[in-house]
Design an enzyme around this catalytic site. Structure first.
Site, PDB file in Angstrom:
ATOM      1  CB  THR A 138       5.327   2.247  -0.100  1.00 38.03           C
ATOM      2  OG1 THR A 138       4.724   1.089  -0.686  1.00 38.03           O
ATOM      3  CG2 THR A 138       6.602   2.578  -0.871  1.00 38.03           C
ATOM      4  CB  ALA A 139       5.545   6.674   2.621  1.00 37.76           C
ATOM      5  N   GLY A 144       0.821  -1.200   0.000  1.00 32.42           N
ATOM      6  CA  GLY A 144       0.000   0.000   0.000  1.00 32.42           C
ATOM      7  C   GLY A 144       0.857   1.253   0.000  1.00 32.42           C
ATOM      8  CB  CYS A 145       0.041   4.731  -0.895  1.00 28.22           C
ATOM      9  SG  CYS A 145      -1.578   4.898  -0.092  1.00 28.22           S
ATOM     10  CE1 TYR A 146      -0.922   8.202   4.514  1.00 26.23           C
ATOM     11  CE2 TYR A 146      -2.891   6.826   4.422  1.00 26.23           C
ATOM     12  CZ  TYR A 146      -2.314   8.077   4.479  1.00 26.23           C
ATOM     13  OH  TYR A 146      -3.103   9.196   4.501  1.00 26.23           O
TER      14      TYR A 146
END
EC number: 1.2.1.38
Length: 343
Positions: free
Chosen positions: A152-153, A148-150
């Site tokens: 990953t960061a 997911g995006c969160y």
């Protein structure tokens, strides 16, 4: 040339996949599906694709998709559960951008996503597609779960500290902010211009669906499940995630800048910025890059890590293409070497 299928190409991650694959030197979209838009040309829905493709949307036919080398799922949760097994049995590799195969525990997935897991028998063969920690497993994978995006960061920001055992893993904090495209393309009152513009708010403080995924990933790195306070926020912009991460140091003597530079020196899509930097989301917009800066304010015992990505690229479609490149023996950066557009 790799023949790629895309299931669910009318959402933001779907059209981002199209943009990347249409410019890719070693792959091309061959089958693009949408139940509600079958027969409509892609460039009629997305004029930015005019002059780049003559394809039209088709119904999601497993037989047609099985003729592809790889099929991407840019779909709501549960769709890949229903279709991935048949494609895998026919020899087609699957890259899933939804959360269907990210969490290894089917019961845990069901608790967070509010529905039974539709394909628990596939979980053992799913590889979590974060190349920075799983690069060796990806080339042989048949089924990739794109992070997911969160996650990953947040994960890329914390990984060096956890690998080195430098921080108290019981008290990690992730204060993350995302643009509105992270909510998808469906109509929602909270995403209307008059609701989201000139506004800033936290949400999901009691528990966000990405939390168990982050805990699983950081736990794999640290060797134990960490304690994490994760607070996501909605920013009045279209693309981008900024994650401000906090951890209490156990070792005050380590050069954190050198630690991060050494850990990510060979990573083509992680850029550790110079000391004192504050990465901006616009510097990664439209790219597959994560930019990171590490700080230790006032020389104290707290490490502050700033991590930015484009939620639709490194946080979704770009990372999916990065995985495809690794799966098929292409240069990892193929089709992903774009530069962010400024201003």
């Amino acid at each position: 040339m790799i023949r790629a299928g895309i299931v669910g190409a009318t959402g933001y991650t779907g059209v981002e996949l199209l943009r990347l694959l249409l410019a890719h030197p070693g792959a091309e979209p061959a089958v693009v599906t949408s139940r509600g838009n079958a027969g409509e040309r892609l460039d009629a829905m997305f004029p930015n694709l005019r002059g780049h493709t003559d394809l039209a949307f088709t119904e999601p036919d497993p037989g047609l998709l099985a003729e592809c080398d790889v099929v991407f799922f840019a779909t709501p949760h549960g769709v890949a559960h229903a279709m991935a097994g048949e494609l895998l049995s026919r020899g087609t590799r699957v890259i899933d951008l939804s959360a269907d195969f990210r969490i290894r525990d089917a019961a845990l997935w069901s608790r967070w996503y509010g529905q039974p897991h539709g394909a628990p028998e596939l979980l053992d063969q799913a590889v979590y597609g974060l190349p920075e920690i799983n690069r060796k497993r990806i080339p042989d994978a048949r089924l990739i779960a794109v992070p997911g995006c969160y996650p990953t960061a947040v994960s890329l920001g914390f990984i060096p500290l956890l690998e080195a055992g430098l921080v108290d893993t019981a008290h990690l904090v992730a204060d993350a902010k995302s643009g509105v495209s992270g909510a998808g393309r469906k109509a929602q009152v909270g995403m209307l211009l008059c609701e989201a513009s000139e506004n800033f708010k936290a949400y999901g403080v009691a528990g966000h669906r990405h939390l168990p995924e982050i805990l699983q990933t950081l736990g794999d790195v640290a060797g134990q499940t960490p304690g994490l306070t994760f607070v996501p926020h909605l920013l009045p912009m279209i693309r981008g995630i900024e994650a401000s991460l906090y951890a209490v140091l156990k070792d005050m003597d380590t050069d954190l800048q050198a630690l991060y530079e050494q850990r990510y020196a060979a990573e083509p899509f992680v850029d550790v910025m110079p000391p004192g930097s504050h990465p901006e989301t616009r510097s990664v917009r439209g790219t597959n890059r994560c930019r990171i800066a590490v700080h230790r304010p006032q020389g104290g015992d707290t490490a502050v890590v700033l991590s930015v990505i484009d939620n639709l690229v490194k946080g979704a479609s770009g990372q999916a293409v990065q995985n495809m490149n690794l799966m098929f023996g292409l240069p990892e950066t193929a089709g992903l070497d774009g530069i962010a557009v400024l201003p």
